[in-house]
Design a protein around this motif. Structure first.
Motif, PDB file in Angstrom:
ATOM      1  N   TYR A   1       0.667  -1.250   0.037  1.00 23.75           N
ATOM      2  CA  TYR A   1      -0.235   0.148   0.098  1.00 23.75           C
ATOM      3  C   TYR A   1       0.860   1.247   0.112  1.00 23.75           C
ATOM      4  O   TYR A   1       1.995   1.235   0.327  1.00 23.75           O
ATOM      5  N   PHE A   2       0.396   2.369  -0.452  1.00 29.67           N
ATOM      6  CA  PHE A   2       0.933   3.522  -0.562  1.00 29.67           C
ATOM      7  C   PHE A   2       0.770   4.491   0.467  1.00 29.67           C
ATOM      8  O   PHE A   2      -0.383   4.513   0.936  1.00 29.67           O
ATOM      9  N   ALA A   3       1.785   5.358   0.860  1.00 27.69           N
ATOM     10  CA  ALA A   3       1.713   6.266   1.796  1.00 27.69           C
ATOM     11  C   ALA A   3       0.910   7.521   1.318  1.00 27.69           C
ATOM     12  O   ALA A   3       1.088   7.744  -0.246  1.00 27.69           O
ATOM     13  N   ARG A   4       0.198   8.229   2.071  1.00 28.86           N
ATOM     14  CA  ARG A   4      -0.841   9.508   1.273  1.00 28.86           C
ATOM     15  C   ARG A   4       0.298  10.195   0.656  1.00 28.86           C
ATOM     16  O   ARG A   4      -0.087  10.817  -0.496  1.00 28.86           O
ATOM     17  N   LEU A   5       1.407  10.506   0.860  1.00 29.52           N
ATOM     18  CA  LEU A   5       2.512  11.458   0.063  1.00 29.52           C
ATOM     19  C   LEU A   5       3.029  10.774  -1.126  1.00 29.52           C
ATOM     20  O   LEU A   5       3.550  11.294  -1.638  1.00 29.52           O
ATOM     21  N   ASP A   6       3.006   9.549  -1.112  1.00 28.11           N
ATOM     22  CA  ASP A   6       3.383   8.880  -2.366  1.00 28.11           C
ATOM     23  C   ASP A   6       2.809   9.156  -3.680  1.00 28.11           C
ATOM     24  O   ASP A   6       1.572   9.825  -3.823  1.00 28.11           O
ATOM     25  N   PRO A   7       3.535   9.733  -4.776  1.00 26.58           N
ATOM     26  CA  PRO A   7       3.054  10.251  -5.868  1.00 26.58           C
ATOM     27  C   PRO A   7       1.734   9.698  -6.565  1.00 26.58           C
ATOM     28  O   PRO A   7       0.883  10.442  -7.045  1.00 26.58           O
ATOM     29  N   VAL A   8       1.748   8.425  -6.487  1.00 28.95           N
ATOM     30  CA  VAL A   8       0.575   7.786  -6.868  1.00 28.95           C
ATOM     31  C   VAL A   8      -0.728   7.904  -5.885  1.00 28.95           C
ATOM     32  O   VAL A   8      -1.869   8.308  -6.474  1.00 28.95           O
ATOM     33  N   ALA A   9      -0.581   7.823  -4.679  1.00 25.85           N
ATOM     34  CA  ALA A   9      -1.661   7.923  -3.748  1.00 25.85           C
ATOM     35  C   ALA A   9      -2.309   9.497  -3.447  1.00 25.85           C
ATOM     36  O   ALA A   9      -3.324   9.936  -3.619  1.00 25.85           O
ATOM     37  N   PHE A  10      -0.894  10.399  -3.622  1.00 23.59           N
ATOM     38  CA  PHE A  10      -1.460  11.651  -3.159  1.00 23.59           C
ATOM     39  C   PHE A  10      -2.314  12.368  -4.476  1.00 23.59           C
ATOM     40  O   PHE A  10      -3.146  13.055  -4.070  1.00 23.59           O
ATOM     41  N   ALA A  11      -2.299  12.010  -5.411  1.00 25.54           N
ATOM     42  CA  ALA A  11      -3.216  12.518  -6.638  1.00 25.54           C
ATOM     43  C   ALA A  11      -4.786  11.799  -6.391  1.00 25.54           C
ATOM     44  O   ALA A  11      -5.516  12.280  -7.234  1.00 25.54           O
ATOM     45  N   ALA A  12      -4.876  10.933  -5.621  1.00 27.88           N
ATOM     46  CA  ALA A  12      -6.054  10.183  -5.467  1.00 27.88           C
ATOM     47  C   ALA A  12      -6.926  10.397  -4.255  1.00 27.88           C
ATOM     48  O   ALA A  12      -7.549   9.868  -3.733  1.00 27.88           O
ATOM     49  N   ARG A  13      -6.351  11.424  -3.319  1.00 25.84           N
ATOM     50  CA  ARG A  13      -6.624  11.921  -1.970  1.00 25.84           C
ATOM     51  C   ARG A  13      -7.115  13.409  -1.940  1.00 25.84           C
ATOM     52  O   ARG A  13      -6.743  13.946  -2.524  1.00 25.84           O
ATOM     53  N   GLY A  14      -7.863  13.658  -0.935  1.00 18.54           N
ATOM     54  CA  GLY A  14      -8.087  14.998  -0.628  1.00 18.54           C
ATOM     55  C   GLY A  14      -8.932  15.919  -1.651  1.00 18.54           C
ATOM     56  O   GLY A  14      -9.698  15.502  -2.303  1.00 18.54           O
ATOM     57  N   VAL A  15      -8.621  17.102  -1.706  1.00 18.61           N
ATOM     58  CA  VAL A  15      -9.043  17.988  -2.758  1.00 18.61           C
ATOM     59  C   VAL A  15      -8.459  18.285  -3.899  1.00 18.61           C
ATOM     60  O   VAL A  15      -8.928  18.946  -4.951  1.00 18.61           O
ATOM     61  N   VAL A  16      -7.151  17.710  -4.031  1.00 11.46           N
ATOM     62  CA  VAL A  16      -6.260  18.023  -5.420  1.00 11.46           C
ATOM     63  C   VAL A  16      -7.141  17.282  -6.589  1.00 11.46           C
ATOM     64  O   VAL A  16      -7.022  17.847  -7.794  1.00 11.46           O
ATOM     65  N   PRO A  17      -7.826  16.141  -6.511  1.00 13.48           N
ATOM     66  CA  PRO A  17      -8.501  15.694  -7.635  1.00 13.48           C
ATOM     67  C   PRO A  17      -9.354  16.669  -8.099  1.00 13.48           C
ATOM     68  O   PRO A  17      -9.665  16.662  -9.438  1.00 13.48           O
TER      69      PRO A  17
END
Length: 336
Positions: free
Chosen positions: A145-161
């Motif tokens: 699993y990816f940490a939230r700051l991992d480039p893959v997971a980061f773009a799929a979390r929070g408000v960025v999408p």
């Protein structure tokens, strides 16, 4: 104009929102069990996630990453390119609707729908994945699993999408205006959006918030170390800083200056056949450390997640606004 614009792309919108609803329903059914498991297992949750939940985890990641690209290709690019291609834009302009108003209605409604679709998808996936994210950021050792700051997971979390979706939509509209052909505009939108999604985490994101830096001694029993590129590079793994995103690292010599790994290290690891044994690797690391070599690691700590989220959101929304200004100028001066 708003009603006409809605009628023109309501089919695409209905298909996407239906897919989002199906995904949200699947997440809603399985999410509470995952939260309960995290309350009892804590950071060891990552070792207890079922195969079906693991599949859903990756499906959610792919869904959030795909939504902005789909929006740019199938909502943004055809929205105006199809009208310019068929000449139907003249009908609206000859009925007293100005070009700016015509464009504003299409951009406004499309951008709002785009951000809503991406926001709902991200909200559902972020909620469902939060137990796994907390376990990983809390120190749960995993390569799955990816940490939230991992480039893959980061773009799929929070408000960025949401910002990604707004940018992708306006990018598609802008390319449709310039190219004036639907299929080429769709293909170009996908290519440029993908290029930006690669460029930002590779060269820009790491500089959007202040980084931390640590120096790791090269020695057995210290931070986990690995070897890459035929023993020409050493990589330190920061297990003591869970959830961190390592942005860069380099080897320092005894004087504290960046230096290449000496050839003696590769000679030490060389064997007549097969990879070196673990005790040989540890001895070689110990010899390198005795010469004063150490590893300097630069990273974004897990606590910078929301700072990076908001700054990157502002970056993409700024790009979307710049493209909007370009569209207004182009349709006034270039479209006939």
């Amino acid at each position: 104009m708003i009603w006409l614009t809605w009628r023109q792309f309501r089919t695409q919108a209905a298909v996407l929102f239906a897919a989002v609803a199906v995904l949200a329903a699947a997440l809603a059914v399985t999410g509470p069990h995952l939260s309960d498991l995290h309350r009892t297992a804590g950071s060891s949750l990552v070792d207890q996630v079922s195969g079906s939940d693991q599949t859903l985890y990756y499906s959610g990641l792919l869904a959030v990453l795909a939504v902005p690209a789909v929006i740019g290709m199938f909502w943004g690019a055809p929205l105006i390119a199809r009208e310019l291609e068929t000449g139907t834009h003249y009908l609206a302009w000859n009925q007293g609707v100005t070009r700016t108003r015509w464009l504003a209605a299409k951009l406004g409604l499309g951008a709002a729908a785009s951000m809503t679709a991406a926001g709902l998808t991200s909200l559902a996936v972020s909620w469902w994945s939060s137990p796994i994210d907390r376990a990983v950021d809390g120190g749960g050792a995993t390569d799955t699993y990816f940490a939230r700051l991992d480039p893959v997971a980061f773009a799929a979390r929070g408000v960025v999408p949401m910002a990604h979706a707004a940018f992708a939509f306006v990018l598609g509209v802008a390319l449709g205006l310039v190219i004036r052909r639907t299929l080429p505009a769709m293909a170009t939108t996908f290519a440029l959006y993908a290029a930006v999604q690669i460029a930002v985490p590779t060269w820009i994101r790491a500089h959007l918030a202040a980084t931390d830096r640590t120096t790791v001694p090269i020695e057995p029993g210290g931070a986990p170390l690995s070897i890459q590129d035929g023993a020409k590079e050493i990589v330190a793994h920061l297990e003591e800083v869970p959830g961190a995103w390592v942005t860069s690292q380099q080897t320092l010599n005894a004087a504290g200056q960046p230096a290449a790994v000496p050839s003696s290290f590769a000679d030490c690891l060389r064997t007549e056949s097969g990879p070196p044994a673990l005790d040989q690797v540890e001895r070689c690391f110990a010899d390198l450390g005795s010469l004063g070599y150490r590893q300097q690691v630069t990273y974004q700590p897990a606590g910078n997640f929301w700072v990076l989220q908001w700054v990157e959101t502002g970056l993409y929304l700024g790009l979307a606004l710049a493209l909007t200004g370009f569209c207004v100028r182009w349709i006034r001066r270039r479209v006939t």
